[in-house]
Write an enzyme that holds these catalytic residues in place. Structure first.
Site, PDB file in Angstrom:
ATOM      1  N   GLU A 213       0.851  -1.192   0.000  1.00  0.00           N
ATOM      2  CA  GLU A 213       0.000   0.000   0.000  1.00  0.00           C
ATOM      3  C   GLU A 213       0.888   1.245   0.000  1.00  0.00           C
ATOM      4  O   GLU A 213       2.001   1.231   0.535  1.00  0.00           O
ATOM      5  CB  GLU A 213      -0.870  -0.038   1.260  1.00  0.00           C
ATOM      6  CG  GLU A 213      -1.848   1.095   1.424  1.00  0.00           C
ATOM      7  CD  GLU A 213      -2.596   1.008   2.749  1.00  0.00           C
ATOM      8  OE1 GLU A 213      -3.736   1.501   2.798  1.00  0.00           O
ATOM      9  OE2 GLU A 213      -2.054   0.459   3.737  1.00  0.00           O
TER      10      GLU A 213
ATOM     11  N   CYS B 297      -5.073  -3.432   3.047  1.00  0.00           N
ATOM     12  CA  CYS B 297      -4.843  -3.102   4.451  1.00  0.00           C
ATOM     13  C   CYS B 297      -6.084  -3.271   5.339  1.00  0.00           C
ATOM     14  O   CYS B 297      -6.499  -4.389   5.619  1.00  0.00           O
ATOM     15  CB  CYS B 297      -4.255  -1.710   4.543  1.00  0.00           C
ATOM     16  SG  CYS B 297      -3.316  -1.430   6.075  1.00  0.00           S
TER      17      CYS B 297
ATOM     18  N   LYS C  70      -9.820   2.222  -2.078  1.00  0.00           N
ATOM     19  CA  LYS C  70     -10.037   1.639  -0.748  1.00  0.00           C
ATOM     20  C   LYS C  70     -11.386   2.046  -0.166  1.00  0.00           C
ATOM     21  O   LYS C  70     -11.682   3.230  -0.010  1.00  0.00           O
ATOM     22  CB  LYS C  70      -8.905   2.074   0.177  1.00  0.00           C
ATOM     23  CG  LYS C  70      -8.889   1.399   1.538  1.00  0.00           C
ATOM     24  CD  LYS C  70      -7.680   1.885   2.321  1.00  0.00           C
ATOM     25  CE  LYS C  70      -7.567   1.205   3.666  1.00  0.00           C
ATOM     26  NZ  LYS C  70      -6.395   1.721   4.430  1.00  0.00           N
TER      27      LYS C  70
END
Length: 283
Positions: free
Chosen positions: A61, A169, A130
């Site tokens: 990331e 994540c 995300k």
């Protein structure tokens, strides 16, 4: 490694059992706020992957630029910008697909935490924005970033005989996100991450990757950023929950062979995806 799930992952350089294995390089690299230096880091990772004839490279990331104090609009680059252009050029030159985190321009002064997938011909295969922002453990990612749309089509990338589903994540803590990319055809769940360090965080990271692998009878790969304030500790888990690769907290690059036959064997023995009674509906 004796059972079918473990045999889905080999890490000693030998071919896995079958002719359709997919070779993946896990690049646990340190990332700074120097975007030019980070493009050099990505190029070095590609060269490492090329030396072992990998078909897919995974970077963490925020691979384009990272600041422990928070990543925001000042780190954003458009998809046509230097980081993604560099990835596309390197993918084309080496014939290696890549999955990597970056930061894109958003709106209202905020940015977008994104992961790009580029195929081995250098074409942009897709972008995942995300969905679950890291507003937890005293951090508020949403102060600087805007979330992706929950109902956006899942990002999957076909490499050889396997389909890779892309998340990132904090999404790891939301099992419905993983189920959605599996419903889109993923055999492998990929989580580029900058997993923030803290009490029990490394243990939770490992446990959650094992859970996502087991409940989806899929391989799960968490590629962590190395460096101060983040855990590193990249982990690769077979579809039966057996850990096939686990790194420390320092920069490291490793390559594994993933065997689709191993995934198929676990799914045949445990058809939990077929037996479930609920679907995932974004809200």
């Amino acid at each position: 490694m004796a059972d079918a799930g473990a045999d889905a992952v080999h890490r000693d350089g030998r071919p896995a059992s079958g002719s359709e294995t997919v070779r993946v390089t896990v690049a646990q690299v340190a990332v700074s706020d120097d975007h030019v230096a980070n493009r050099v880091v990505a190029a070095d990772a590609f060269r490492s992957a090329a030396r072992v004839h990998a078909e897919l490279l995974v970077l963490p990331e925020y691979a384009s630029g990272y600041d422990r104090g928070g990543v925001g609009a000042e780190h954003a680059e458009p998809l046509e910008g230097p980081f993604v252009a560099n990835l596309r050029r390197l993918a084309r030159e080496h014939g290696i697909a890549v999955i990597a985190g970056t930061t894109l321009p958003g709106s209202s002064g905020r940015a977008v935490n994104a992961v790009v997938a580029v195929d081995g011909a250098g074409e942009l295969a897709g972008v995942y924005r995300k969905v679950h922002l890291y507003d937890a453990f005293g951090t508020r990612e949403s102060d600087r970033l805007e979330p992706g749309q929950a109902d956006a089509p899942p990002l999957v990338l076909r490499v050889g005989a396997l389909t890779f589903g892309v998340l990132t994540c904090y999404d790891l803590r939301f099992p419905e996100s993983a189920r959605r990319v599996v419903d889109a055809g993923a055999d492998v769940l990929v989580y580029p991450s900058a997993w923030v360090a803290g009490p029990l965080k490394a243990e939770q990271w490992r446990t959650l990757l094992q859970a996502r692998a087991i409940e989806n009878t899929s391989i799960a790969i968490g590629v962590g950023m190395a460096g101060k304030g983040v855990t590193g500790r990249s982990v690769l888990v077979g579809p039966d929950g057996v850990v096939g690769l686990e790194l420390g907290d320092k920069p490291d690059i490793r390559t594994v062979d993933l065997d689709p036959a191993g995934v198929a064997a676990v799914r045949a023995a445990n058809p939990s995806l077929e037996n479930r009674r609920y679907t995932v509906v974004p809200r």
